[in-house]
Design a protein around this motif. Structure first.
Motif, PDB file in Angstrom:
ATOM      1  N   ASP A  50       0.856  -1.179   0.000  1.00  0.00           N
ATOM      2  CA  ASP A  50       0.000   0.000   0.000  1.00  0.00           C
ATOM      3  C   ASP A  50       0.900   1.240   0.000  1.00  0.00           C
ATOM      4  O   ASP A  50       1.379   1.678   1.049  1.00  0.00           O
ATOM      5  CB  ASP A  50      -0.912  -0.023   1.224  1.00  0.00           C
ATOM      6  N   ALA A  51       1.140   1.785  -1.180  1.00  0.00           N
ATOM      7  CA  ALA A  51       2.073   2.903  -1.328  1.00  0.00           C
ATOM      8  C   ALA A  51       1.653   4.115  -0.511  1.00  0.00           C
ATOM      9  O   ALA A  51       2.499   4.801   0.067  1.00  0.00           O
ATOM     10  CB  ALA A  51       2.214   3.276  -2.800  1.00  0.00           C
ATOM     11  N   THR A  52       0.358   4.386  -0.443  1.00  0.00           N
ATOM     12  CA  THR A  52      -0.117   5.543   0.324  1.00  0.00           C
ATOM     13  C   THR A  52       0.181   5.372   1.801  1.00  0.00           C
ATOM     14  O   THR A  52       0.676   6.298   2.461  1.00  0.00           O
ATOM     15  CB  THR A  52      -1.627   5.751   0.097  1.00  0.00           C
ATOM     16  N   ALA A  53      -0.111   4.198   2.348  1.00  0.00           N
ATOM     17  CA  ALA A  53       0.160   3.936   3.763  1.00  0.00           C
ATOM     18  C   ALA A  53       1.656   3.964   4.052  1.00  0.00           C
ATOM     19  O   ALA A  53       2.087   4.499   5.084  1.00  0.00           O
ATOM     20  CB  ALA A  53      -0.438   2.588   4.164  1.00  0.00           C
ATOM     21  N   VAL A  54       2.444   3.407   3.152  1.00  0.00           N
ATOM     22  CA  VAL A  54       3.901   3.390   3.335  1.00  0.00           C
ATOM     23  C   VAL A  54       4.455   4.814   3.318  1.00  0.00           C
ATOM     24  O   VAL A  54       5.260   5.186   4.178  1.00  0.00           O
ATOM     25  CB  VAL A  54       4.581   2.525   2.253  1.00  0.00           C
ATOM     26  N   GLN A  72      20.698   8.289  10.035  1.00  0.00           N
ATOM     27  CA  GLN A  72      20.709   7.102   9.164  1.00  0.00           C
ATOM     28  C   GLN A  72      19.291   6.551   9.019  1.00  0.00           C
ATOM     29  O   GLN A  72      18.873   6.179   7.919  1.00  0.00           O
ATOM     30  CB  GLN A  72      21.647   6.040   9.719  1.00  0.00           C
ATOM     31  N   LEU A  73      18.534   6.524  10.098  1.00  0.00           N
ATOM     32  CA  LEU A  73      17.148   6.079  10.030  1.00  0.00           C
ATOM     33  C   LEU A  73      16.338   7.020   9.139  1.00  0.00           C
ATOM     34  O   LEU A  73      15.550   6.577   8.313  1.00  0.00           O
ATOM     35  CB  LEU A  73      16.538   5.996  11.434  1.00  0.00           C
ATOM     36  N   CYS A  74      16.567   8.319   9.282  1.00  0.00           N
ATOM     37  CA  CYS A  74      15.874   9.308   8.433  1.00  0.00           C
ATOM     38  C   CYS A  74      16.160   9.049   6.957  1.00  0.00           C
ATOM     39  O   CYS A  74      15.246   9.115   6.128  1.00  0.00           O
ATOM     40  CB  CYS A  74      16.293  10.721   8.793  1.00  0.00           C
ATOM     41  N   ALA A  75      17.405   8.772   6.633  1.00  0.00           N
ATOM     42  CA  ALA A  75      17.774   8.540   5.233  1.00  0.00           C
ATOM     43  C   ALA A  75      17.067   7.308   4.678  1.00  0.00           C
ATOM     44  O   ALA A  75      16.564   7.341   3.541  1.00  0.00           O
ATOM     45  CB  ALA A  75      19.293   8.390   5.110  1.00  0.00           C
ATOM     46  N   GLN A  76      17.012   6.237   5.459  1.00  0.00           N
ATOM     47  CA  GLN A  76      16.329   5.032   4.981  1.00  0.00           C
ATOM     48  C   GLN A  76      14.828   5.288   4.815  1.00  0.00           C
ATOM     49  O   GLN A  76      14.227   4.847   3.843  1.00  0.00           O
ATOM     50  CB  GLN A  76      16.563   3.864   5.931  1.00  0.00           C
ATOM     51  N   LEU A  77      14.249   5.991   5.766  1.00  0.00           N
ATOM     52  CA  LEU A  77      12.816   6.297   5.682  1.00  0.00           C
ATOM     53  C   LEU A  77      12.513   7.214   4.508  1.00  0.00           C
ATOM     54  O   LEU A  77      11.490   7.065   3.841  1.00  0.00           O
ATOM     55  CB  LEU A  77      12.321   6.898   6.994  1.00  0.00           C
ATOM     56  N   GLN A  78      13.408   8.168   4.226  1.00  0.00           N
ATOM     57  CA  GLN A  78      13.226   9.056   3.081  1.00  0.00           C
ATOM     58  C   GLN A  78      13.239   8.254   1.782  1.00  0.00           C
ATOM     59  O   GLN A  78      12.428   8.498   0.890  1.00  0.00           O
ATOM     60  CB  GLN A  78      14.301  10.138   3.045  1.00  0.00           C
ATOM     61  N   HIS A  79      14.161   7.299   1.696  1.00  0.00           N
ATOM     62  CA  HIS A  79      14.233   6.448   0.505  1.00  0.00           C
ATOM     63  C   HIS A  79      12.936   5.650   0.327  1.00  0.00           C
ATOM     64  O   HIS A  79      12.388   5.579  -0.780  1.00  0.00           O
ATOM     65  CB  HIS A  79      15.439   5.512   0.595  1.00  0.00           C
ATOM     66  N   ILE A  80      12.455   5.076   1.403  1.00  0.00           N
ATOM     67  CA  ILE A  80      11.202   4.301   1.338  1.00  0.00           C
ATOM     68  C   ILE A  80      10.041   5.215   0.963  1.00  0.00           C
ATOM     69  O   ILE A  80       9.206   4.856   0.124  1.00  0.00           O
ATOM     70  CB  ILE A  80      10.943   3.582   2.677  1.00  0.00           C
ATOM     71  N   ARG A  85       6.047   7.105  -2.977  1.00  0.00           N
ATOM     72  CA  ARG A  85       5.401   8.223  -3.668  1.00  0.00           C
ATOM     73  C   ARG A  85       5.543   8.116  -5.192  1.00  0.00           C
ATOM     74  O   ARG A  85       4.706   8.623  -5.930  1.00  0.00           O
ATOM     75  CB  ARG A  85       5.946   9.548  -3.162  1.00  0.00           C
ATOM     76  N   GLN A  86       6.601   7.464  -5.644  1.00  0.00           N
ATOM     77  CA  GLN A  86       6.799   7.269  -7.083  1.00  0.00           C
ATOM     78  C   GLN A  86       6.129   5.997  -7.572  1.00  0.00           C
ATOM     79  O   GLN A  86       6.240   5.650  -8.746  1.00  0.00           O
ATOM     80  CB  GLN A  86       8.302   7.242  -7.394  1.00  0.00           C
ATOM     81  N   HIS A  87       5.446   5.308  -6.670  1.00  0.00           N
ATOM     82  CA  HIS A  87       4.711   4.075  -6.972  1.00  0.00           C
ATOM     83  C   HIS A  87       5.591   3.003  -7.603  1.00  0.00           C
ATOM     84  O   HIS A  87       5.158   2.259  -8.474  1.00  0.00           O
ATOM     85  CB  HIS A  87       3.486   4.370  -7.842  1.00  0.00           C
ATOM     86  N   HIS A  88       6.838   2.944  -7.128  1.00  0.00           N
ATOM     87  CA  HIS A  88       7.725   1.857  -7.538  1.00  0.00           C
ATOM     88  C   HIS A  88       7.444   0.656  -6.641  1.00  0.00           C
ATOM     89  O   HIS A  88       6.820   0.786  -5.585  1.00  0.00           O
ATOM     90  CB  HIS A  88       9.192   2.268  -7.415  1.00  0.00           C
ATOM     91  N   ALA A  89       7.925  -0.494  -7.031  1.00  0.00           N
ATOM     92  CA  ALA A  89       7.741  -1.697  -6.212  1.00  0.00           C
ATOM     93  C   ALA A  89       8.373  -1.476  -4.844  1.00  0.00           C
ATOM     94  O   ALA A  89       9.508  -1.007  -4.741  1.00  0.00           O
ATOM     95  CB  ALA A  89       8.378  -2.896  -6.901  1.00  0.00           C
ATOM     96  N   LEU A  90       7.609  -1.798  -3.818  1.00  0.00           N
ATOM     97  CA  LEU A  90       8.072  -1.603  -2.455  1.00  0.00           C
ATOM     98  C   LEU A  90       8.743  -2.873  -1.941  1.00  0.00           C
ATOM     99  O   LEU A  90       8.202  -3.963  -2.105  1.00  0.00           O
ATOM    100  CB  LEU A  90       6.888  -1.253  -1.552  1.00  0.00           C
TER     101      LEU A  90
END
Length: 117
Positions: A50-54, A72-80, A85-90
């Motif tokens: 669920d891209a919106t929830a993620v 480091q946690l912020c960077a990983q969360l930003q990537h996710i 938001r780009q609707h790529h495979a999660l």
């Protein structure tokens, strides 16, 4: 010289925002109470793809992580968040994110127990 017990957070970031030890403790407790719920929402969204929830959960958790200096946690969360938001495979499994989040929680607990600087 004593080595810092912090590798995944910077308590000074929160102390600067809080202004005093009492507020620091309150904000740290708030993180410990709410961040695990957000992490669970994120993991649930990843399981459901669920891209919106993620995007929503990763954005909210990132904001909390920024407050405690967990870069480091912020960077990983930003990537996710960007991926969602780009609707790529999660990516369904995020073992490094789970481990990092657990270390962050542990360090926040340590910062609460540490004497005031």
């Amino acid at each position: 010289m004593k080595q810092s017990p912090y590798h995944d957070i910077d308590p000074q970031v929160l102390m600067a925002a809080a202004g005093d030890r009492a507020t620091f403790l309150l904000l740290s407790q708030t993180f410990l109470e709410h961040a695990p719920q957000l992490a669970e929402r994120l993991h649930d969204g990843l399981r459901r793809q669920d891209a919106t929830a993620v995007a929503s959960a990763s954005h909210a958790l990132k904001g909390m992580a920024m407050l405690i200096g967990a870069t480091q946690l912020c960077a990983q969360l930003q990537h996710i968040e960007n991926t969602a938001r780009q609707h790529h495979a999660l990516p369904l499994h995020q073992p490094s994110l789970h481990a990092l989040f657990d270390r962050v929680l542990s360090e926040v607990r340590t910062s609460i127990d540490a004497p005031a600087a």
